[in-house]
Design a protein around this motif. Structure first.
Motif, short mmCIF file in Angstrom:
data_model
loop_
_atom_site.label_atom_id
_atom_site.label_comp_id
_atom_site.label_asym_id
_atom_site.label_seq_id
_atom_site.Cartn_x
_atom_site.Cartn_y
_atom_site.Cartn_z
N ALA A 1 19.91 64.83 93.81
CA ALA A 1 18.55 65.49 94.34
C ALA A 1 18.36 66.55 93.38
CB ALA A 1 18.78 66.14 95.53
N ALA A 2 19.10 67.03 92.50
CA ALA A 2 18.76 68.41 91.58
C ALA A 2 18.87 67.83 90.12
CB ALA A 2 20.17 69.27 91.55
N GLY A 3 18.71 66.36 89.75
CA GLY A 3 18.38 66.15 88.84
C GLY A 3 19.84 66.08 87.72
N ARG A 4 20.90 66.18 88.57
CA ARG A 4 22.09 66.26 87.68
C ARG A 4 22.58 64.95 87.60
NH1 ARG A 4 25.88 70.59 89.36
NH2 ARG A 4 26.26 70.60 87.11
N ASP A 5 23.57 64.43 86.61
CA ASP A 5 24.31 63.15 86.78
C ASP A 5 25.65 63.33 87.42
OD1 ASP A 5 25.75 60.80 86.18
OD2 ASP A 5 26.20 61.40 84.36
N PRO A 6 25.55 62.78 88.83
CA PRO A 6 27.13 62.86 89.65
C PRO A 6 28.10 62.66 88.89
CG PRO A 6 25.24 61.68 90.72
CD PRO A 6 24.86 61.88 89.45
N ALA A 7 28.15 61.77 88.08
CA ALA A 7 29.31 61.41 87.24
C ALA A 7 29.83 62.44 86.35
CB ALA A 7 29.03 59.97 86.33
N ALA A 8 29.01 63.42 86.05
CA ALA A 8 29.34 64.67 85.28
C ALA A 8 30.15 65.77 85.82
CB ALA A 8 28.22 65.17 84.38
N ILE A 9 30.05 65.67 87.22
CA ILE A 9 30.90 66.53 88.08
C ILE A 9 32.25 66.02 88.25
CG2 ILE A 9 30.78 67.71 90.16
CD1 ILE A 9 27.68 67.29 90.27
N GLU A 10 33.24 66.46 87.99
CA GLU A 10 34.52 66.29 88.29
C GLU A 10 34.72 66.44 89.81
OE1 GLU A 10 39.19 66.81 86.74
OE2 GLU A 10 37.75 68.71 86.75
N MET A 11 35.64 65.27 90.41
CA MET A 11 35.82 65.41 91.74
C MET A 11 37.43 65.56 91.87
SD MET A 11 33.03 65.31 93.45
CE MET A 11 31.44 64.98 93.13
N LYS B 1 45.44 54.45 92.10
CA LYS B 1 44.54 53.14 91.88
C LYS B 1 43.20 53.77 92.98
CE LYS B 1 46.52 49.36 89.61
NZ LYS B 1 47.16 47.99 89.95
N GLU B 2 43.67 53.73 94.26
CA GLU B 2 42.73 54.11 95.24
C GLU B 2 41.93 55.36 94.96
OE1 GLU B 2 42.58 55.03 100.23
OE2 GLU B 2 44.62 55.68 99.10
N ARG B 3 42.37 56.40 94.39
CA ARG B 3 41.71 57.69 93.89
C ARG B 3 40.90 57.32 92.81
NH1 ARG B 3 41.77 60.02 98.50
NH2 ARG B 3 43.18 61.82 98.81
N VAL B 4 41.26 56.59 91.74
CA VAL B 4 40.40 56.11 90.82
C VAL B 4 39.18 55.53 91.05
CG1 VAL B 4 40.26 54.70 88.65
CG2 VAL B 4 42.45 56.33 89.05
N ALA B 5 39.46 54.36 92.21
CA ALA B 5 38.36 53.90 92.55
C ALA B 5 37.26 54.55 93.40
CB ALA B 5 38.87 52.72 93.67
N GLN B 6 37.66 55.87 94.04
CA GLN B 6 37.05 56.63 94.54
C GLN B 6 36.19 57.68 93.51
OE1 GLN B 6 40.07 58.47 97.22
NE2 GLN B 6 39.46 57.12 98.80
N GLY B 7 36.61 57.52 92.24
CA GLY B 7 35.90 58.52 91.45
C GLY B 7 36.44 59.88 91.20
N ILE B 8 37.79 59.92 91.75
CA ILE B 8 38.62 61.31 91.47
C ILE B 8 39.19 61.26 90.42
CG2 ILE B 8 40.49 62.59 92.51
CD1 ILE B 8 38.28 61.96 94.52
N GLY B 9 38.79 62.65 89.58
CA GLY B 9 39.21 62.79 88.24
C GLY B 9 40.40 63.64 88.02
N ARG B 10 40.94 64.40 89.20
CA ARG B 10 42.12 65.06 89.28
C ARG B 10 42.86 65.14 90.54
NH1 ARG B 10 42.05 71.30 86.75
NH2 ARG B 10 39.68 70.62 86.91
#
Length: 292
Positions: free
Chosen positions: A225-235, A255-264
């Motif tokens: 909504a803010a015009g940002r790339d969600p993938a650029a925000i570390e989860m 593997k479950e966390r990776v599938a959820q897009g968790i980076g750390r």
């Protein structure tokens, strides 16, 4: 996948213990160590602690909680690669110009290894003791983020808001990379939206076992909504299945966390404290190296 240890400063408040922890964490391959924040803890309070089912702060209120920035300065001096983050610093309680100077100095001296984890706070009685209004603390935090980034970005910086105003001032040294990553922490949808709008990352609670994925989805939608790339925000997220003694399958959990897009993945340091050398070395060998 990156791995972090949480509660470094209150688990190891003394110098020797702190240095031992971070040296072992660095040797094991951890990415970062987090330090918590409270300036004062009231003897009595009616506020609800949101990260435990009891609604009360765990532990002894008289136990040492070293200032996170000073603690991080000490441990950064005895490491070379490990990163350090406030997890989280209660941003509305700080003067943003003073904080910008402190954080940039720490980042400069550590060679760019600092992240600023921020939250808006939950303990109203602590705000009252500090003489800081509890109301509008979210808006105050938003302004403080913008003001600090302006000071870090360039000399002769100006900012004008409801809570912060300055005109053509310079604050040096600057952070090594030109700014310091700001990771928004919190358990609420407001925190998730703030992370999506303003944060470099989002760190929902790793306290009581709750599903943080709905909040992560809120952060991603707010970024869009803010015009940002969600993938650029570390989860960032916890993973109890990886803790010593869990008996769970590490590969499946990661593997479950990776599938959820968790980076750390963020783990509390306390379960490692018994036989610290062996437990951290084993975790590095069995989990960090195979899955990093």
């Amino acid at each position: 996948m990156k791995f972090a240890l949480h509660f470094g400063n209150n688990t190891c408040p003394d110098l020797a213990a702190a240095h031992r922890l971070v040296r072992l964490a660095e040797a094991a391959g951890f990415d970062s160590v987090f330090a918590v924040d409270h300036v004062v803890l009231p003897d009595t309070y009616s506020s609800t602690y949101p990260y435990a089912a009891s609604g009360r702060l765990p532990g002894d209120r008289t136990a040492s909680i070293p200032d996170p920035l000073i603690w991080m300065a000490s441990v950064a001096a005895v490491t070379t690669r490990l990163r350090f983050m406030t997890g989280v610093l209660i941003l509305p309680q700080r003067n943003p110009l003073v904080l910008a100077k402190q954080v940039a100095t720490l980042d400069h001296l550590s060679g760019g290894r600092i992240e600023l984890g921020i939250g808006v706070g939950w303990l109203k009685e602590e705000f009252e003791a500090l003489g800081v209004p509890f109301e509008k603390r979210g808006k105050r935090a938003d302004e403080y983020i913008a003001a600090m980034r302006a000071l870090w970005a360039a000399d002769g910086a100006s900012y004008a808001g409801e809570f912060v105003k300055f005109h053509e001032v310079s604050c040096n040294p600057k952070p090594v990379a030109g700014s310091v990553p700001i990771i928004v922490g919190g358990h609420s949808e407001a925190a998730a939206r703030r992370a999506g709008r303003l944060g470099n990352g989002f760190f929902p609670s790793i306290g009581r076992p709750v599903d943080t994925m709905p909040l992560i989805d809120v952060a991603r939608r707010a970024a869009e909504a803010a015009g940002r790339d969600p993938a650029a925000i570390e989860m960032l997220a916890g993973c109890p299945d990886l803790l010593p003694g869990s008996g769970k399958d590490a590969e499946a959990a990661i593997k479950e966390r990776v599938a959820q897009g968790i980076g750390r993945i963020v783990l509390p340091s306390t379960p490692f404290m018994h036989d610290l050398e062996e437990s951290l070395a084993r975790f590095g060998e069995k989990v960090i190296r195979p899955f990093s």
